[in-house]
Motif scaffolding. Structure first.
Motif, short mmCIF file in Angstrom:
data_model
loop_
_atom_site.label_atom_id
_atom_site.label_comp_id
_atom_site.label_asym_id
_atom_site.label_seq_id
_atom_site.Cartn_x
_atom_site.Cartn_y
_atom_site.Cartn_z
N GLU A 75 -81.09 61.39 13.16
CA GLU A 75 -81.40 59.99 13.43
C GLU A 75 -82.30 59.89 14.66
OE1 GLU A 75 -78.18 57.32 13.99
OE2 GLU A 75 -77.31 57.67 12.01
N ILE A 76 -83.36 59.12 14.53
CA ILE A 76 -84.21 58.79 15.67
C ILE A 76 -84.43 57.28 15.64
CG2 ILE A 76 -86.48 59.07 16.75
CD1 ILE A 76 -86.59 61.89 15.62
N ALA A 77 -84.21 56.63 16.76
CA ALA A 77 -84.34 55.18 16.86
C ALA A 77 -83.46 54.47 15.84
CB ALA A 77 -85.80 54.75 16.71
N GLY A 78 -82.29 55.05 15.57
CA GLY A 78 -81.34 54.42 14.66
C GLY A 78 -81.63 54.60 13.19
N SER A 79 -82.66 55.37 12.86
CA SER A 79 -83.04 55.58 11.47
C SER A 79 -82.94 57.05 11.10
CB SER A 79 -84.48 55.11 11.23
OG SER A 79 -84.61 53.73 11.51
N VAL A 80 -82.53 57.33 9.88
CA VAL A 80 -82.42 58.71 9.39
C VAL A 80 -83.81 59.22 9.05
CG1 VAL A 80 -81.47 60.24 7.65
CG2 VAL A 80 -80.09 58.35 8.52
N LEU A 81 -84.22 60.26 9.75
CA LEU A 81 -85.58 60.78 9.56
C LEU A 81 -85.59 62.14 8.87
CD1 LEU A 81 -88.60 60.23 10.21
CD2 LEU A 81 -88.27 61.50 12.33
N GLY A 82 -84.48 62.87 8.90
CA GLY A 82 -84.50 64.19 8.29
C GLY A 82 -83.17 64.89 8.35
N HIS A 83 -83.22 66.23 8.22
CA HIS A 83 -82.01 67.04 8.15
C HIS A 83 -82.19 68.36 8.89
CE1 HIS A 83 -81.82 64.40 4.58
NE2 HIS A 83 -80.51 64.42 4.79
N VAL A 84 -81.08 68.90 9.36
CA VAL A 84 -81.04 70.25 9.91
C VAL A 84 -80.42 71.15 8.84
CG1 VAL A 84 -80.10 71.76 11.70
CG2 VAL A 84 -80.81 69.43 12.27
N VAL A 85 -81.12 72.24 8.51
CA VAL A 85 -80.67 73.17 7.47
C VAL A 85 -80.37 74.52 8.12
CG1 VAL A 85 -81.31 74.37 5.34
CG2 VAL A 85 -82.04 71.99 5.71
N LEU A 86 -79.16 75.02 7.88
CA LEU A 86 -78.73 76.30 8.44
C LEU A 86 -79.07 77.44 7.50
CD1 LEU A 86 -76.95 77.79 10.67
CD2 LEU A 86 -75.11 77.62 8.99
N VAL A 87 -79.78 78.44 8.02
CA VAL A 87 -80.01 79.70 7.31
C VAL A 87 -78.83 80.61 7.63
CG1 VAL A 87 -81.54 81.68 7.04
CG2 VAL A 87 -82.50 79.42 7.51
N PRO A 88 -78.02 81.00 6.64
CA PRO A 88 -76.80 81.77 6.94
C PRO A 88 -77.10 83.25 7.19
CG PRO A 88 -76.97 81.39 4.59
CD PRO A 88 -78.13 80.68 5.21
N PHE A 89 -77.79 83.51 8.29
CA PHE A 89 -78.18 84.87 8.67
C PHE A 89 -78.30 84.86 10.19
CE2 PHE A 89 -80.87 88.66 7.14
CZ PHE A 89 -79.81 89.23 6.45
N GLY A 90 -77.61 85.78 10.87
CA GLY A 90 -77.60 85.79 12.32
C GLY A 90 -78.88 86.33 12.93
N ALA A 91 -78.98 86.22 14.25
CA ALA A 91 -80.18 86.69 14.95
C ALA A 91 -80.42 88.17 14.71
CB ALA A 91 -80.05 86.40 16.44
N ARG A 92 -79.37 88.98 14.85
CA ARG A 92 -79.54 90.42 14.64
C ARG A 92 -79.84 90.74 13.18
NH1 ARG A 92 -75.72 89.93 18.62
NH2 ARG A 92 -76.19 91.06 20.55
N HIS A 93 -79.32 89.94 12.27
CA HIS A 93 -79.62 90.16 10.85
C HIS A 93 -81.11 89.90 10.59
CE1 HIS A 93 -75.23 88.64 10.43
NE2 HIS A 93 -75.25 89.94 10.66
N LEU A 94 -81.63 88.80 11.13
CA LEU A 94 -83.03 88.45 10.91
C LEU A 94 -83.96 89.52 11.48
CD1 LEU A 94 -82.75 84.66 11.74
CD2 LEU A 94 -83.53 85.58 9.55
N LEU A 95 -83.64 90.04 12.65
CA LEU A 95 -84.48 91.05 13.26
C LEU A 95 -84.31 92.42 12.61
CD1 LEU A 95 -84.10 90.11 17.04
CD2 LEU A 95 -86.06 89.66 15.55
N GLY A 96 -83.08 92.73 12.17
CA GLY A 96 -82.80 94.04 11.60
C GLY A 96 -83.11 94.17 10.12
N LEU A 97 -83.07 93.05 9.40
CA LEU A 97 -83.33 93.03 7.95
C LEU A 97 -84.37 91.95 7.64
CD1 LEU A 97 -79.57 93.18 6.84
CD2 LEU A 97 -81.22 95.06 6.68
N PRO A 98 -85.60 92.16 8.11
CA PRO A 98 -86.60 91.09 8.02
C PRO A 98 -86.94 90.65 6.60
CG PRO A 98 -87.61 93.15 8.74
CD PRO A 98 -86.14 93.36 8.80
N ALA A 99 -86.97 91.59 5.64
CA ALA A 99 -87.30 91.21 4.26
C ALA A 99 -86.24 90.26 3.70
CB ALA A 99 -87.43 92.45 3.38
N GLU A 100 -84.96 90.60 3.92
CA GLU A 100 -83.88 89.71 3.48
C GLU A 100 -83.93 88.40 4.27
OE1 GLU A 100 -80.39 88.24 1.59
OE2 GLU A 100 -81.99 89.64 1.05
#
Length: 358
Positions: free
Chosen positions: A63-88
């Protein structure tokens, strides 16, 4: 998105999505999605996120200025996973972008290491169904503004402003280094990075504007007055042994690359949270990304700026140009009634007194 939903925002405003992922401690960030998860065992989460084909999660509405503008989407992969398994990691980021499309987003922003693992979004440039930005142009603009404010406050009477940029060849680091050199905001620059050829090329270019040293040795920051940290790591990399007496560290990394133990071991050092902006009317409904209401990371804010201005297509992919940095500043100035200015300084989320450092 309905007209009613967009009430109070610019008429050209469009919807956006912003991607996040669990950072250094998985349980802490999963608990932001659903509180009971915060009590789970770290080892189990590490195994589950690494091995199970978990889908992306829509964790909050924006919400910005009382209006819904978008969404936060979680990628279920941790920081070490992203760096250690970049293709996945890239595959999972792609799935999260697919979800953003289904949510009706016109633009998707890449938070934290979702940008790193996709080459600053370059791996997504073939997407024609949604605009992609890595958020690094406005992050560079914000960090540059914060660095100048710290220099004015800390070294007001000094004749030799020495700034070290760690992670200088990265997407944000290269832009911040160029901004500081562009109008000689500093007297000396020390650029630290791992890639020697790119580092030397950057130093040669910026050395025409301000005296510049390039090195791969982190110990070279030991006499810098201000250290700007713009690395991409899952761990803390700056230790008490690296810093000059009374040094200031501007840490604009996510996950952050400084530890709270640093200011315990070196009470003369001030660590300032970098890349955070004020958005007073911002509210996340359903989860949070580690900041209080009214504050956002600059990469998030860039995505919101593009959505609010009706931007169409990709924006910042790879290293931001200075023209892109200046464009985000123009957009922020046009929406200044909503905020988009650097937040008051904090250290590990706690307010710092006026006249940083202590």
């Amino acid at each position: 998105m309905s007209t009613d939903t967009m009430a109070g925002l610019p008429g050209q405003a469009r919807s956006f999505a912003f991607l996040v992922h669990p950072r250094a401690r998985l349980a802490d960030d999963l608990g932001r999605v659903w509180r009971p998860l915060g009590a789970g065992p770290e080892g189990l989460y590490d195994l589950a996120l690494r091995r199970l084909p978990l889908p992306p999660v829509t964790m909050a509405s924006v919400e910005i200025a009382g209006s819904v503008l978008g969404h936060v989407v979680l990628v279920p992969f941790g920081a070490r996973h992203l760096l250690g398994l970049p293709a996945e990691g890239r595959r999972r980021v792609g799935q999260a972008v697919d979800r953003a499309v289904r949510l009706g987003a016109a633009t998707v922003g890449l938070g934290a290491l979702t940008a790193t693992v996709t080459g600053g979004g370059v791996a997504l440039r073939g997407r024609g169904d949604i605009g992609v930005t890595n958020g690094n142009a406005f992050t560079a603009a914000t960090v540059d503004a914060q660095a100048r404010e710290l220099l004015d406050g800390v070294l007001r009477s000094a004749g030799d402003r020495h700034v070290a940029v760690v992670g200088a060849t990265g997407s944000v680091g290269g832009a911040v280094s160029a901004l500081l050199a562009r109008d000689r905001a500093v007297d000396r620059l020390t650029l630290v990075a791992r890639s020697r050829p790119r580092l030397d090329a950057l130093a040669d270019r910026l050395g025409r504007q301000v005296p510049t040293t390039a090195t791969t040795d982190l110990r070279a920051v030991a006499d810098a007055d201000l250290v700007v940290l713009l690395t991409a790591s899952a761990d803390a990399i700056i230790g008490p042994e690296h810093l000059a007496p009374g040094a200031v560290v501007l840490d604009a990394t996510q996950p952050r690359n400084t530890s709270p133990a640093l200011i315990v071991l070196r009470p003369d050092v001030t660590v300032v949270d970098g890349g955070v902006v004020d958005l007073p009317s911002l509210r996340l409904r359903g989860g949070d990304i580690g900041l209080p209401d009214g504050r956002a990371y600059a990469c998030f804010a860039e995505t919101a700026l593009l959505a609010l201005s009706g931007h169409d297509g990709h924006f910042c992919l790879g290293v931001p140009t200075l023209e892109q940095v200046d464009r985000t500043r123009e957009l922020a100035a046009g929406l200044a009634h909503l905020g988009f200015a650097p937040a008051a300084p904090t250290s590990f989320g706690r307010p710092l007194p006026v006249g940083v450092p202590r």
